[in-house]
Design a protein around this motif. Structure first.
Motif, PDB file in Angstrom:
ATOM      1  N   CYS A  10      69.213  41.007  34.399  1.00 33.16           N
ATOM      2  CA  CYS A  10      69.355  39.602  34.589  1.00 33.16           C
ATOM      3  C   CYS A  10      68.517  38.843  35.686  1.00 33.16           C
ATOM      4  N   ASP A  43      68.823  38.715  30.340  1.00 30.28           N
ATOM      5  CA  ASP A  43      69.335  37.427  30.544  1.00 30.28           C
ATOM      6  C   ASP A  43      68.360  36.579  31.376  1.00 30.28           C
ATOM      7  N   SER A  46      68.540  29.584  31.821  1.00 28.98           N
ATOM      8  CA  SER A  46      69.749  28.697  31.468  1.00 28.98           C
ATOM      9  C   SER A  46      69.505  27.403  31.181  1.00 28.98           C
ATOM     10  N   ILE A  80      68.550  36.116  26.480  1.00 27.97           N
ATOM     11  CA  ILE A  80      69.564  35.064  26.450  1.00 27.97           C
ATOM     12  C   ILE A  80      69.358  34.294  27.439  1.00 27.97           C
ATOM     13  N   GLY A 102      74.270  32.322  25.622  1.00 27.24           N
ATOM     14  CA  GLY A 102      75.503  33.013  26.584  1.00 27.24           C
ATOM     15  C   GLY A 102      76.273  31.880  26.983  1.00 27.24           C
ATOM     16  N   ASP A 234      75.630  44.752  32.461  1.00 26.92           N
ATOM     17  CA  ASP A 234      74.649  43.824  33.101  1.00 26.92           C
ATOM     18  C   ASP A 234      74.103  44.098  34.625  1.00 26.92           C
TER      19      ASP A 234
END
Length: 298
Positions: A10, A43, A46, A80, A102, A234
Motif C-alpha cells: 500500500c 494499492d 487515489s 488499486i 477501492g 494490507d
C-alpha cells in the motif's frame, strides 16, 4: 507445503499524508520496483480532491509513466485506485492500468461526515453505483470497512454492525472486503475475535484486514487475524503512513517486513522473496528520510 496468502502492498496509504511532494517519476519507479520484487497486488494511487490530498494529485501521470515503463508481455499486477465519489470513479476508470477500484465505507457516522460529508444512505448508494459501473467496465471492486474494529468517537459499535454491513455488501454483490483498524487501537484478541465472528456470515466473500499498529504489537495482530482465518493482508514497507487521527505517531500501517515474518512463522507463503526487497526497501527509506522526514524504525 506452505499455505498461500494474498499480500497487498500500500504505497498510496504510506504516501498520502506526506506533506512534501514526492516527484511523479519517483512514485512510478517505486511501484515498478515493487512489481519487480514480486508484489502482484498494489494499492498504488487515489483519485480524490488534489486540494485535500496533494500527494495524489498526479495519479494519472504516475500510472502513465508506470505503464510505459513495463516491458511488453510482462505480467501486469492488480493496481488499486481509491475513490470517494463518482468524479473520482470517472478518473479511475479512464486511467490505463488501474484494474481495481477501492472505496472506504465508514461505519462511523462522525468519520464518514468528516471525510466525505455523506450520510449512510448516500454512501451506500455510492457503493451500489461503484458496483454497477466497475462491473460494466470489467474492473474489480474492493470495499474497505473503516472503523471496523471500533472508533474513538464514543459511537455505537459492535460485531453486529460489522456483520450487518458485510451482509449488505454481499447482497450488493461486492466480492472483496477489507476490515480496517483505522485508528490502530484494536488489541490482537479483538482482531481475532471480530474476524472469527463475522467471517461465517459472508461465505463466498474474500475478507481481508487493513491493520494499523505500533510496531511492537503488529506481529500479534497479524497472527491473530491469520489464526482466525484471514488470508488477505494490507501492509506498507517499513510501516510508513497510517491514519492521522490515531493520536500516536508510532501507529502506522503494519510493516510489510513484519507481515512476511509473521506469516512465515505461521507456515504461510506470501510469495515474496525477502532477498528481492533490498532495492525497494532502500527506496522506501530514502522517501522516508527525504520527504516524510521520518527515520527508519528499528
Amino acid at each position: 507445503m506452505r499455505e498461500g496468502v494474498k499480500l497487498v502492498e500500500c504505497p498510496r496509504d504510506a504516501w498520502q499524508g506526506i506533506a512534501d511532494f514526492i516527484p511523479t517519476e519517483t512514485k512510478a519507479q517505486y511501484i515498478k520496483e515493487l512489481i519487480i520484487a514480486g508484489f502482484k497486488h498494489i494499492d498504488a494511487v487515489s483519485f480524490v480532491s488534489p486540494k485535500h490530498v496533494k500527494q495524489m494529485a498526479d495519479s494519472e501521470e504516475v500510472m502513465a509513466i508506470l505503464s510505459a515503463s513495463l516491458p511488453d508481455g510482462a505480467e501486469r499486477p492488480e493496481i488499486i485506485g481509491i475513490v470517494v465519489n463518482e468524479k473520482g470513479l470517472e478518473r479511475a476508470l479512464a486511467t490505463h492500468g488501474v484494474t481495481t477500484i477501492g472505496y472506504p465505507y465508514s461505519i462511523s457516522a462522525y468519520f464518514r461526515r468528516a471525510n466525505a460529508n455523506m450520510t449512510r444512505e448516500e454512501s451506500r448508494s455510492l457503493v451500489e453505483t461503484l458496483k454497477k459501473r466497475t462491473a460494466a467496465a470489467h474492473r474489480d471492486l474492493v470495499i474497505y470497512i473503516s472503523m471496523a474494529f471500533g472508533n474513538p468517537y464514543d459511537e455505537p459499535w459492535g460485531p453486529e454492525i460489522v456483520q450487518d454491513t458485510l451482509e449488505w455488501l454481499k447482497d450488493t454483490r461486492v466480492r472483496t472486503v477489507s476490515l480496517a483498524d483505522t485508528v490502530g487501537t484494536a488489541s490482537p484478541q479483538l482482531v481475532g475475535d471480530l474476524f472469527r465472528q463475522v467471517k461465517d456470515h459472508v461465505a463466498g466473500l474474500e475478507l481481508g484486514v487493513h491493520l494499523h499498529s505500533r510496531p511492537e504489537n503488529a506481529e500479534e495482530k497479524i497472527l491473530a487475524a491469520y489464526e482466525a482465518g484471514c488470508r488477505r493482508f494490507d501492509s506498507a514497507l517499513t510501516g510508513l503512513g497510517g491514519c492521522p487521527f490515531a493520536g500516536d505517531n508510532l501507529v502506522g500501517n503494519v510493516a510489510t517486513e513484519q507481515v512476511l515474518a509473521a506469516l512465515r512463522k505461521a507456515g504461510a507463503d506470501p510469495g515474496i522473496d525477502i532477498a528481492r526487497l533490498e532495492k525497494v526497501l532502500a527506496m522506501t527509506n530514502e522517501i522516508r528520510a527525504k520527504y516524510a522526514h521520518v527515520p527508519l524504525l528499528n
